[in-house]
Design a protein around this motif. Structure first.
Motif, PDB file in Angstrom:
ATOM      1  N   CYS A   1       0.845  -1.206   0.000  1.00 51.92           N
ATOM      2  CA  CYS A   1       0.000   0.000   0.000  1.00 51.92           C
ATOM      3  C   CYS A   1       0.876   1.250   0.000  1.00 51.92           C
ATOM      4  N   GLY A   2       0.628   2.132  -0.968  1.00 49.23           N
ATOM      5  CA  GLY A   2       1.386   3.379  -1.070  1.00 49.23           C
ATOM      6  C   GLY A   2       0.919   4.410  -0.058  1.00 49.23           C
ATOM      7  N   SER A   3       1.504   5.603  -0.126  1.00 47.37           N
ATOM      8  CA  SER A   3       1.199   6.684   0.808  1.00 47.37           C
ATOM      9  C   SER A   3      -0.305   6.929   0.902  1.00 47.37           C
ATOM     10  N   GLY A   4      -0.841   6.774   2.103  1.00 39.84           N
ATOM     11  CA  GLY A   4      -2.255   7.049   2.343  1.00 39.84           C
ATOM     12  C   GLY A   4      -3.196   5.981   1.808  1.00 39.84           C
TER      13      GLY A   4
ATOM     14  N   GLY B   1       1.394   8.244   6.959  1.00 42.97           N
ATOM     15  CA  GLY B   1       0.601   7.583   5.915  1.00 42.97           C
ATOM     16  C   GLY B   1       1.072   6.157   5.665  1.00 42.97           C
ATOM     17  N   HIS B   2       2.075   5.707   6.417  1.00 45.19           N
ATOM     18  CA  HIS B   2       2.582   4.328   6.293  1.00 45.19           C
ATOM     19  C   HIS B   2       2.581   3.707   7.695  1.00 45.19           C
ATOM     20  N   ALA B   3       1.503   2.956   8.006  1.00 45.07           N
ATOM     21  CA  ALA B   3       1.276   2.499   9.390  1.00 45.07           C
ATOM     22  C   ALA B   3       2.353   1.563   9.920  1.00 45.07           C
TER      23      ALA B   3
ATOM     24  N   GLY C   1       2.089   0.236   4.706  1.00 40.23           N
ATOM     25  CA  GLY C   1       3.309   1.024   4.882  1.00 40.23           C
ATOM     26  C   GLY C   1       4.484   0.337   4.221  1.00 40.23           C
ATOM     27  N   ARG C   2       5.232   1.105   3.438  1.00 36.72           N
ATOM     28  CA  ARG C   2       6.421   0.570   2.760  1.00 36.72           C
ATOM     29  C   ARG C   2       7.644   1.349   3.203  1.00 36.72           C
ATOM     30  N   PHE C   3       8.777   0.940   2.667  1.00 38.10           N
ATOM     31  CA  PHE C   3      10.054   1.588   3.008  1.00 38.10           C
ATOM     32  C   PHE C   3      10.594   2.320   1.787  1.00 38.10           C
ATOM     33  N   HIS C   4      11.392   3.347   2.040  1.00 37.60           N
ATOM     34  CA  HIS C   4      11.937   4.184   0.957  1.00 37.60           C
ATOM     35  C   HIS C   4      13.428   4.383   1.187  1.00 37.60           C
ATOM     36  N   ILE C   5      14.157   4.624   0.117  1.00 42.44           N
ATOM     37  CA  ILE C   5      15.604   4.829   0.324  1.00 42.44           C
ATOM     38  C   ILE C   5      15.878   6.149   1.038  1.00 42.44           C
ATOM     39  N   TYR C   6      14.957   7.135   0.916  1.00 39.66           N
ATOM     40  CA  TYR C   6      15.226   8.408   1.602  1.00 39.66           C
ATOM     41  C   TYR C   6      15.124   8.277   3.123  1.00 39.66           C
ATOM     42  N   GLU C   7      14.523   7.173   3.599  1.00 35.64           N
ATOM     43  CA  GLU C   7      14.490   6.940   5.050  1.00 35.64           C
ATOM     44  C   GLU C   7      15.858   6.466   5.550  1.00 35.64           C
TER      45      GLU C   7
ATOM     46  N   ASN D   1       1.298   3.105  -5.361  1.00 37.67           N
ATOM     47  CA  ASN D   1       2.038   4.268  -4.868  1.00 37.67           C
ATOM     48  C   ASN D   1       1.274   5.545  -5.155  1.00 37.67           C
ATOM     49  N   ALA D   2       1.684   6.587  -4.458  1.00 38.85           N
ATOM     50  CA  ALA D   2       1.221   7.936  -4.738  1.00 38.85           C
ATOM     51  C   ALA D   2       2.295   8.582  -5.609  1.00 38.85           C
ATOM     52  N   ALA D   3       1.889   9.205  -6.711  1.00 34.85           N
ATOM     53  CA  ALA D   3       2.900   9.735  -7.633  1.00 34.85           C
ATOM     54  C   ALA D   3       2.497  11.104  -8.160  1.00 34.85           C
TER      55      ALA D   3
ATOM     56  N   SER E   1      13.412  15.219  -1.123  1.00 36.58           N
ATOM     57  CA  SER E   1      12.974  16.494  -1.703  1.00 36.58           C
ATOM     58  C   SER E   1      12.179  16.185  -2.967  1.00 36.58           C
ATOM     59  N   TYR E   2      11.127  16.952  -3.191  1.00 35.91           N
ATOM     60  CA  TYR E   2      10.370  16.785  -4.424  1.00 35.91           C
ATOM     61  C   TYR E   2      11.211  17.318  -5.584  1.00 35.91           C
ATOM     62  N   GLU E   3      10.756  17.031  -6.795  1.00 36.61           N
ATOM     63  CA  GLU E   3      11.513  17.348  -8.002  1.00 36.61           C
ATOM     64  C   GLU E   3      11.533  18.865  -8.245  1.00 36.61           C
TER      65      GLU E   3
ATOM     66  N   GLY F   1       7.840   9.295  -8.601  1.00 29.89           N
ATOM     67  CA  GLY F   1       7.705   9.041  -7.168  1.00 29.89           C
ATOM     68  C   GLY F   1       9.036   8.573  -6.594  1.00 29.89           C
ATOM     69  N   MET F   2       8.973   8.088  -5.366  1.00 30.84           N
ATOM     70  CA  MET F   2      10.213   7.729  -4.659  1.00 30.84           C
ATOM     71  C   MET F   2      10.171   6.283  -4.171  1.00 30.84           C
ATOM     72  N   SER F   3       9.466   5.429  -4.909  1.00 28.35           N
ATOM     73  CA  SER F   3       9.300   4.053  -4.405  1.00 28.35           C
ATOM     74  C   SER F   3       9.113   3.071  -5.549  1.00 28.35           C
ATOM     75  N   THR F   4       8.552   1.917  -5.212  1.00 25.81           N
ATOM     76  CA  THR F   4       8.017   0.915  -6.154  1.00 25.81           C
ATOM     77  C   THR F   4       9.069   0.116  -6.920  1.00 25.81           C
TER      78      THR F   4
ATOM     79  N   ASN G   1       3.523  19.048  -1.758  1.00 26.21           N
ATOM     80  CA  ASN G   1       3.598  18.775  -0.310  1.00 26.21           C
ATOM     81  C   ASN G   1       2.910  17.460   0.015  1.00 26.21           C
ATOM     82  N   HIS G   2       3.357  16.827   1.095  1.00 24.96           N
ATOM     83  CA  HIS G   2       2.884  15.478   1.445  1.00 24.96           C
ATOM     84  C   HIS G   2       1.423  15.493   1.897  1.00 24.96           C
ATOM     85  N   GLN G   3       0.947  16.639   2.446  1.00 29.10           N
ATOM     86  CA  GLN G   3      -0.456  16.747   2.859  1.00 29.10           C
ATOM     87  C   GLN G   3      -1.389  16.550   1.670  1.00 29.10           C
TER      88      GLN G   3
HETATM   89  C1  R1P Z   1       5.917  11.873  -0.982  1.00 24.06           C
HETATM   90  O1  R1P Z   1       4.756  12.587  -0.769  1.00 24.06           O
HETATM   91  C2  R1P Z   1       5.753  10.412  -0.680  1.00 24.06           C
HETATM   92  O2  R1P Z   1       4.637   9.902  -1.446  1.00 24.06           O
HETATM   93  C3  R1P Z   1       5.052   8.818  -2.251  1.00 24.06           C
HETATM   94  C4  R1P Z   1       6.523   9.116  -2.483  1.00 24.06           C
HETATM   95  O3  R1P Z   1       7.253   8.000  -2.927  1.00 24.06           O
HETATM   96  C5  R1P Z   1       6.970   9.624  -1.148  1.00 24.06           C
HETATM   97  O4  R1P Z   1       7.232   8.574  -0.255  1.00 24.06           O
HETATM   98  O5  R1P Z   1       4.831   7.672  -1.463  1.00 24.06           O
HETATM   99  P1  R1P Z   1       4.726   6.152  -1.959  1.00 24.06           P
HETATM  100  O6  R1P Z   1       5.535   6.028  -3.188  1.00 24.06           O
HETATM  101  O7  R1P Z   1       5.240   5.321  -0.847  1.00 24.06           O
HETATM  102  O8  R1P Z   1       3.265   5.889  -2.216  1.00 24.06           O
END
Ligand code: R1P
Length: 284
Positions: A33-36, A65-67, A85-91, A117-119, A201-203, A220-223, A258-260
């Motif tokens: 499950c991606g963000s939110g 957003g990642h329980a 909730g997943r993991f990201h390299i930025y963590e 994912n959220a993209a 950081s966003y693009e 995005g930053m995952s997947t 923004n993440h919100q």
């Molecule tokens: C940024 O708002 C976050 O949303 C996306 C980005 O990769 C970043 O983690 O989340 P997921 O890809 O985990 O859905």
């Protein structure tokens, strides 16, 4: 470039053995499950919930957003395991740590992986709230050597040089397309190319324009780490990006990523995505 540290084989085995001892459920389908988007997991029946911190060697979720829980249960009558909730390299995690759960799932018997994912939308024809089926990806961190398979190959999982031209299963994608028709979601569905950047950081505007030139549809930053690892162990993969915001391509724009906003759009579309995945899993 960051160096990749590979995870010892024993860690995957210990995590899988611990999980097998703590649930009778033996799913063949896993959903990340991606963000939110973790609310999908709430809809499972006969749930077994396992916090990541209870599982040996499992990383921890640090992003809102990642329980940070594995939820086992029935989705439309089929046994599934959801990563809430997943993991990201930025963590601060390596690519192989980010993809750690995928190999654990493989040891549990999972052969189909649904990655969400959220993209950010790069394609100007996209709108916020669109659902994009991923047909291909660009591993941007891979251009400087970041790959979850870096390090000694684990032959038990897969080959040294896995093919990625068929990373996203065409049959699953077509099945998912059929589901969107049935659910009347066809007007918000896209098919495109996802690009992973490192974040957090966003693009920049220049980076977004570069990605557009490269033919990227969503960023995005995952997947990508999970997909490469899943394909390495021959899983069938469906990738779904929810377009939670549009990338800023013009210097005249006053918008700010923004993440919100990302989490708000996820909430807005959660019901549609849940309906889609529920319908799809029923057809698998
Ligand atoms: C940024 O708002 C976050 O949303 C996306 C980005 O990769 C970043 O983690 O989340 P997921 O890809 O985990 O859905």
């Amino acid at each position: 470039c960051l160096m990749e540290s590979s995870v010892p084989l024993q860690s995957y085995k210990e995590a899988a053995e611990w999980i097998l001892a703590h649930t009778d459920q033996r799913p063949r389908i896993a959903v990340i499950c991606g963000s939110g988007l973790g609310t999908l997991a709430e809809t499972l029946e006969n749930k077994t919930v396992i916090p990541y911190e209870d599982i040996p060697h499992f990383p921890s979720s640090t992003v809102p957003g990642h329980a940070g829980r594995l939820v086992f249960g029935l989705l439309n009558g089929k046994q599934c395991v959801c990563m809430q909730g997943r993991f990201h390299i930025y963590e601060g995690y390596s690519m192989s740590t980010v993809a750690f759960p995928v190999r654990v799932f493989s040891l549990l018997g999972v052969d189909t992986l649904i990655v969400t994912n959220a993209a950010g939308g790069i394609n100007s024809n996209y709108s916020v709230g669109d659902i994009m089926f991923i047909k291909d990806h660009i591993n941007m961190p891979g251009f400087c050597g970041q790959n979850p398979l870096r390090g000694p190959n684990e032959d038990g999982f897969g080959v040294r040089f896995p093919c990625m031209s068929d990373a996203y299963d065409q049959h699953l994608r077509h099945l998912a397309m059929d589901c969107t028709q049935e659910l009347g979601l066809q007007d918000i569905v896209q098919e495109g190319i996802y690009c992973m950047l490192g974040g957090p950081s966003y693009e920049t505007i220049a980076e977004c324009n570069m990605l557009k030139l490269l033919g990227v549809d969503a960023v995005g930053m995952s997947t990508v780490p999970e997909v490469i690892t899943g394909r390495h162990c021959r899983m069938h993969i469906l990738g779904i990006s929810l377009i939670t915001n549009m990338a800023i391509l013009s210097y005249n724009s006053t918008a700010h990523a923004n993440h919100q906003e990302v989490l708000q759009t996820s909430q807005l579309r959660a019901a549609a995505l849940i309906a889609l995945l529920t319908n799809l899993v029923g057809k698998m």
